[in-house]
Design an enzyme around this catalytic site. Sequence first.
Site, PDB file in Angstrom:
ATOM      1  N   ASP A  82       0.882  -1.164   0.000  1.00  0.00           N
ATOM      2  CA  ASP A  82       0.000   0.000   0.000  1.00  0.00           C
ATOM      3  C   ASP A  82       0.924   1.219   0.000  1.00  0.00           C
ATOM      4  O   ASP A  82       2.143   1.086  -0.218  1.00  0.00           O
ATOM      5  CB  ASP A  82      -1.008  -0.048   1.167  1.00  0.00           C
ATOM      6  CG  ASP A  82      -0.366   0.167   2.527  1.00  0.00           C
ATOM      7  OD1 ASP A  82       0.873   0.296   2.603  1.00  0.00           O
ATOM      8  OD2 ASP A  82      -1.115   0.204   3.528  1.00  0.00           O
ATOM      9  N   CYS A  88       2.804  -3.531   3.845  1.00  0.00           N
ATOM     10  CA  CYS A  88       2.012  -2.372   4.271  1.00  0.00           C
ATOM     11  C   CYS A  88       2.715  -1.790   5.497  1.00  0.00           C
ATOM     12  O   CYS A  88       3.880  -2.098   5.759  1.00  0.00           O
ATOM     13  CB  CYS A  88       0.546  -2.728   4.515  1.00  0.00           C
ATOM     14  SG  CYS A  88       0.224  -3.892   5.853  1.00  0.00           S
ATOM     15  N   THR A  90       2.354  -2.166   8.819  1.00  0.00           N
ATOM     16  CA  THR A  90       2.735  -3.180   9.802  1.00  0.00           C
ATOM     17  C   THR A  90       2.844  -4.580   9.213  1.00  0.00           C
ATOM     18  O   THR A  90       3.386  -5.478   9.864  1.00  0.00           O
ATOM     19  CB  THR A  90       1.662  -3.264  10.909  1.00  0.00           C
ATOM     20  OG1 THR A  90       0.409  -3.575  10.272  1.00  0.00           O
ATOM     21  CG2 THR A  90       1.552  -1.947  11.671  1.00  0.00           C
ATOM     22  N   HIS A 126       8.303 -24.617   8.018  1.00  0.00           N
ATOM     23  CA  HIS A 126       7.178 -25.317   8.660  1.00  0.00           C
ATOM     24  C   HIS A 126       5.825 -24.999   8.021  1.00  0.00           C
ATOM     25  O   HIS A 126       4.931 -25.849   8.037  1.00  0.00           O
ATOM     26  CB  HIS A 126       7.111 -24.950  10.147  1.00  0.00           C
ATOM     27  CG  HIS A 126       8.156 -25.638  10.956  1.00  0.00           C
ATOM     28  ND1 HIS A 126       8.152 -25.668  12.337  1.00  0.00           N
ATOM     29  CD2 HIS A 126       9.263 -26.350  10.579  1.00  0.00           C
ATOM     30  CE1 HIS A 126       9.203 -26.347  12.781  1.00  0.00           C
ATOM     31  NE2 HIS A 126       9.884 -26.758  11.736  1.00  0.00           N
ATOM     32  N   HIS A 167       4.480 -31.701   8.713  1.00  0.00           N
ATOM     33  CA  HIS A 167       3.844 -30.414   8.384  1.00  0.00           C
ATOM     34  C   HIS A 167       2.864 -30.534   7.217  1.00  0.00           C
ATOM     35  O   HIS A 167       1.972 -29.707   7.065  1.00  0.00           O
ATOM     36  CB  HIS A 167       4.906 -29.365   8.074  1.00  0.00           C
ATOM     37  CG  HIS A 167       5.857 -29.164   9.207  1.00  0.00           C
ATOM     38  ND1 HIS A 167       5.461 -28.607  10.405  1.00  0.00           N
ATOM     39  CD2 HIS A 167       7.174 -29.486   9.347  1.00  0.00           C
ATOM     40  CE1 HIS A 167       6.500 -28.583  11.235  1.00  0.00           C
ATOM     41  NE2 HIS A 167       7.539 -29.112  10.621  1.00  0.00           N
TER      42      HIS A 167
END
Length: 156
Positions: free
Chosen positions: A11, A71, A73, A104, A139
């Site tokens: 963004d 973005c 955060t 993982h 996994h």
Amino acid sequence: MLQATYFLASDHAGVGHKSYLLPVLKNRYPSCGFFDLGPQETLSVDYPHYAHQVVEKIRCSSASSYGILICGTGIGMSIAANRFPGIRAALCHDEVTATFAKKHNDANVLCLGARILTPEKMSSLIFLWMESSFEGGRHNQRLEMLETLADCRSSN
Ligand code: RB5
């Protein structure tokens, strides 16, 4: 040698980091394709739109393709990307999370915060994620469960 396609988007908060990253990635991984899905300017935009652009490219590609979403955060991008089947978007802030996101979780989208990481740190985390390998084994069944556990809304 790594051979894959990477779709990048951000963004407004991540435009500067994305501009820094593209030439760095192209130079370090010449056998990979890197595509900038925008935006190019720092005018305020909505991160769900750009997450969707990247996710659709991954979901519609037959070859191994991945996403990198930035973005402020990384939180909004990760929430947005993880709404789509087949997408495993990991929000990573450090070496451990970037490495284990691939080992993982086989994360096919890496989400990063431009207000958390310097461009240089962000590039080093991307290198770790790209160069790590999924461990498979125990996994695998967990990744399958992500796609197959029932949604109560779809059983009516
Ligand atoms: C935009 O101000 C900010 O909310 C966005 O970049 C992101 O941090 C959202 O999770």
